[in-house]
Design an enzyme around this catalytic site. Structure first.
Site, PDB file in Angstrom:
ATOM      1  N   GLY A  80       3.197  -8.826  -7.487  1.00 19.87           N
ATOM      2  CA  GLY A  80       3.784  -9.469  -7.700  1.00 19.87           C
ATOM      3  C   GLY A  80       4.012 -10.899  -8.268  1.00 19.87           C
ATOM      4  O   GLY A  80       4.418 -12.266  -8.130  1.00 19.87           O
ATOM      5  N   SER A 104       4.176  -4.973 -10.120  1.00 20.23           N
ATOM      6  CA  SER A 104       5.425  -5.288 -10.692  1.00 20.23           C
ATOM      7  C   SER A 104       5.948  -4.371 -11.767  1.00 20.23           C
ATOM      8  O   SER A 104       6.664  -4.248 -12.536  1.00 20.23           O
ATOM      9  CB  SER A 104       4.808  -6.247 -11.655  1.00 20.23           C
ATOM     10  OG  SER A 104       4.130  -7.699 -10.935  1.00 20.23           O
ATOM     11  N   GLY A 156       6.785  -2.702  -5.289  1.00 18.15           N
ATOM     12  CA  GLY A 156       6.556  -4.220  -3.966  1.00 18.15           C
ATOM     13  C   GLY A 156       8.326  -4.615  -3.857  1.00 18.15           C
ATOM     14  O   GLY A 156       9.445  -4.163  -3.964  1.00 18.15           O
ATOM     15  N   GLY A 157       8.603  -5.945  -4.642  1.00 16.36           N
ATOM     16  CA  GLY A 157       9.549  -6.298  -4.943  1.00 16.36           C
ATOM     17  C   GLY A 157      10.977  -5.777  -5.314  1.00 16.36           C
ATOM     18  O   GLY A 157      11.619  -5.658  -4.913  1.00 16.36           O
ATOM     19  N   GLU A 206      -3.670  -6.565  -0.961  1.00 16.73           N
ATOM     20  CA  GLU A 206      -3.315  -7.472   0.252  1.00 16.73           C
ATOM     21  C   GLU A 206      -4.007  -7.705   1.870  1.00 16.73           C
ATOM     22  O   GLU A 206      -4.414  -8.445   2.401  1.00 16.73           O
ATOM     23  CB  GLU A 206      -1.866  -7.590   0.478  1.00 16.73           C
ATOM     24  CG  GLU A 206      -0.743  -8.310  -0.625  1.00 16.73           C
ATOM     25  CD  GLU A 206       0.561  -8.035  -0.835  1.00 16.73           C
ATOM     26  OE1 GLU A 206       0.598  -7.081   0.430  1.00 16.73           O
ATOM     27  OE2 GLU A 206       0.399  -7.805  -1.800  1.00 16.73           O
ATOM     28  N   ASN A 242       7.018  -0.109  -1.288  1.00 19.53           N
ATOM     29  CA  ASN A 242       6.416  -1.070  -0.156  1.00 19.53           C
ATOM     30  C   ASN A 242       6.705  -1.971   0.207  1.00 19.53           C
ATOM     31  O   ASN A 242       7.234  -2.634  -0.652  1.00 19.53           O
ATOM     32  CB  ASN A 242       5.194  -1.497  -0.946  1.00 19.53           C
ATOM     33  CG  ASN A 242       3.828  -1.587  -0.060  1.00 19.53           C
ATOM     34  OD1 ASN A 242       3.920  -2.431   1.296  1.00 19.53           O
ATOM     35  ND2 ASN A 242       3.002  -2.237  -0.138  1.00 19.53           N
ATOM     36  N   TRP A 243       7.459  -1.579   1.293  1.00 21.78           N
ATOM     37  CA  TRP A 243       8.481  -3.478   1.746  1.00 21.78           C
ATOM     38  C   TRP A 243       7.981  -4.286   2.376  1.00 21.78           C
ATOM     39  O   TRP A 243       7.974  -5.480   2.359  1.00 21.78           O
ATOM     40  CB  TRP A 243       9.443  -2.990   2.703  1.00 21.78           C
ATOM     41  CG  TRP A 243      11.183  -2.076   2.810  1.00 21.78           C
ATOM     42  CD1 TRP A 243      10.819  -1.633   1.273  1.00 21.78           C
ATOM     43  CD2 TRP A 243      11.970  -1.646   3.109  1.00 21.78           C
ATOM     44  NE1 TRP A 243      11.790  -0.699   1.013  1.00 21.78           N
ATOM     45  CE2 TRP A 243      12.832  -0.705   2.318  1.00 21.78           C
ATOM     46  CE3 TRP A 243      12.200  -1.168   4.784  1.00 21.78           C
ATOM     47  CZ2 TRP A 243      13.460   0.334   2.635  1.00 21.78           C
ATOM     48  CZ3 TRP A 243      13.039  -0.864   5.151  1.00 21.78           C
ATOM     49  CH2 TRP A 243      14.183  -0.222   4.209  1.00 21.78           C
ATOM     50  N   LYS A 244       6.714  -4.351   2.316  1.00 25.72           N
ATOM     51  CA  LYS A 244       5.602  -5.656   2.285  1.00 25.72           C
ATOM     52  C   LYS A 244       5.659  -6.150   4.107  1.00 25.72           C
ATOM     53  O   LYS A 244       6.741  -5.269   5.033  1.00 25.72           O
ATOM     54  CB  LYS A 244       5.149  -6.149   1.721  1.00 25.72           C
ATOM     55  CG  LYS A 244       4.475  -6.049   0.362  1.00 25.72           C
ATOM     56  CD  LYS A 244       4.207  -7.114  -0.614  1.00 25.72           C
ATOM     57  CE  LYS A 244       3.606  -5.456  -1.652  1.00 25.72           C
ATOM     58  NZ  LYS A 244       3.264  -6.218  -2.717  1.00 25.72           N
ATOM     59  N   GLU A 247      -3.274  -0.434  -8.444  1.00 25.00           N
ATOM     60  CA  GLU A 247      -2.389  -1.254  -8.501  1.00 25.00           C
ATOM     61  C   GLU A 247      -3.892  -2.591  -9.182  1.00 25.00           C
ATOM     62  O   GLU A 247      -4.058  -3.317  -8.110  1.00 25.00           O
ATOM     63  CB  GLU A 247      -2.272  -1.667  -7.415  1.00 25.00           C
ATOM     64  CG  GLU A 247      -1.359  -0.697  -6.691  1.00 25.00           C
ATOM     65  CD  GLU A 247      -0.644  -1.293  -5.322  1.00 25.00           C
ATOM     66  OE1 GLU A 247       1.062  -0.958  -6.152  1.00 25.00           O
ATOM     67  OE2 GLU A 247      -0.776  -1.680  -4.398  1.00 25.00           O
ATOM     68  N   HIS A 267      -4.674  -1.349   0.505  1.00 24.58           N
ATOM     69  CA  HIS A 267      -3.913  -2.523  -0.188  1.00 24.58           C
ATOM     70  C   HIS A 267      -4.204  -3.738  -1.024  1.00 24.58           C
ATOM     71  O   HIS A 267      -5.813  -4.525   0.246  1.00 24.58           O
ATOM     72  CB  HIS A 267      -2.281  -2.843   0.467  1.00 24.58           C
ATOM     73  CG  HIS A 267      -1.379  -3.014  -0.884  1.00 24.58           C
ATOM     74  ND1 HIS A 267      -1.803  -4.522  -1.279  1.00 24.58           N
ATOM     75  CD2 HIS A 267      -0.484  -2.963  -1.075  1.00 24.58           C
ATOM     76  CE1 HIS A 267      -0.638  -4.785  -1.794  1.00 24.58           C
ATOM     77  NE2 HIS A 267      -0.306  -3.694  -2.478  1.00 24.58           N
TER      78      HIS A 267
HETATM   79  P1  PGA Z   1       5.046  -5.999  -6.514  1.00 28.84           P
HETATM   80  O1  PGA Z   1       4.251  -4.678  -5.451  1.00 28.84           O
HETATM   81  O2  PGA Z   1       5.566  -4.390  -6.645  1.00 28.84           O
HETATM   82  O3  PGA Z   1       5.802  -6.502  -5.974  1.00 28.84           O
HETATM   83  O4  PGA Z   1       4.214  -6.727  -7.799  1.00 28.84           O
HETATM   84  C1  PGA Z   1       2.866  -3.350  -5.717  1.00 28.84           C
HETATM   85  C2  PGA Z   1       2.231  -3.707  -4.373  1.00 28.84           C
HETATM   86  O5  PGA Z   1       2.225  -4.809  -3.671  1.00 28.84           O
HETATM   87  O6  PGA Z   1       2.052  -2.051  -3.840  1.00 28.84           O
END
Ligand code: PGA
Length: 250
Positions: free
Chosen positions: A173, A213, A234-235, A97, A9-11, A167, A95
């Protein structure tokens, strides 16, 4: 047999040209094969057509959202038929977010799931609790409600196109990963919820990913758990080497 999935997930990160460079770097690495049965790259909308141009890519391409309607006067939105017609295979929905920053309710996520599935997209459905709810001991109830409210009407054949991503918000994050025990407990619980609202067969065949994470250094112990079928990353997915190692941690 459930699929083992590594999903990136590059966001809202990378310009289209940076994204394409990362994609090519990933392609060079993944070319030799990986342990994940399926690797999905969920990129920003404006990156999708250049990533889809490459027909030799070993990746499935996903979007990170879609709107609840097929077409119309919804300035700034992107629809499921638009994504499908480009060749996009997956869409992340619900998600945290989007739920917190863009106020998406279970009802809205349900409408998005319906429009995505009816247009032939596969869904990565995200669920998970805040730190506050975990501390109150309401993490299971909250996650169960998210799943029940948005997915309990699906048929067994629709479930074949749904992947769940658990999640916990407090792990996204933050560098704070759920322990393998905490994650396994929630994944087994989620599987029992799916068995209740659908069937045991549906639950046994549904891939449930962990997200929050994930790094190369903790993916192994998470993916070793019985009910964890991969990760939504994500990250760490913005670093080709790190993501490659994660996709090889099964
Ligand atoms: P993260 O994000 O790996 O940076 O914690 C995961 C996500 O939100 O899909």
């Amino acid at each position: 047999m459930r699929k083992k999935i590594a999903a990136a997930n590059w966001k809202m990160n990378t310009t289209p040209s940076e994204g394409l460079s990362l994609f090519h770097e990933l392609q060079r690495m993944f070319h030799v094969g990986v342990q994940a049965d399926e690797t999905i790259i969920c990129a920003p909308f404006v990156h999708l057509s250049s990533l889809l141009n490459d027909t030799s890519s070993p990746f499935c391409i996903g979007a990170q959202n879609c709107y609840t309607e097929d077409f119309g006067a919804f300035t700034g939105e992107v629809s499921a038929p638009m994504l499908k017609s480009m060749g996009v295979e997956y869409v992340i929905l619900g998600h945290s977010e989007r739920r917190t920053l863009f106020h998406e309710t279970n009802e809205i996520v349900k409408a998005k799931v319906d429009v995505a599935l009816s247009n032939g997209l596969k869904v990565i459905f995200c669920c998970g609790e805040s730190l506050e709810l975990r501390e109150k001991g309401m993490h299971q109830l909250n996650t169960q409600n998210q799943i029940q409210d948005s997915l309990s009407h699906l048929t067994a054949s629709q479930w074949k196109n749904v992947v769940i991503a658990y999640e916990p918000i407090w792990a996204i994050g933050t560098g704070k990963t759920a322990t393998p025990q905490q994650a396994q407990e929630m994944h087994a619980f989620i599987r029992s919820v799916i068995a209740k609202i659908a069937t045991k067969e549906v639950a046994d065949n549904c891939s449930i990913l962990y997200g929050g994470s994930i790094k190369a250094s903790n993916a192994n112990e998470l993916f070793a758990c019985d009910d964890i079928d991969g990760g939504l990353v994500g990250g760490a997915s913005l670093n080709a080497n790190e993501f490659y190692q994660i996709a090889n941690s099964f």
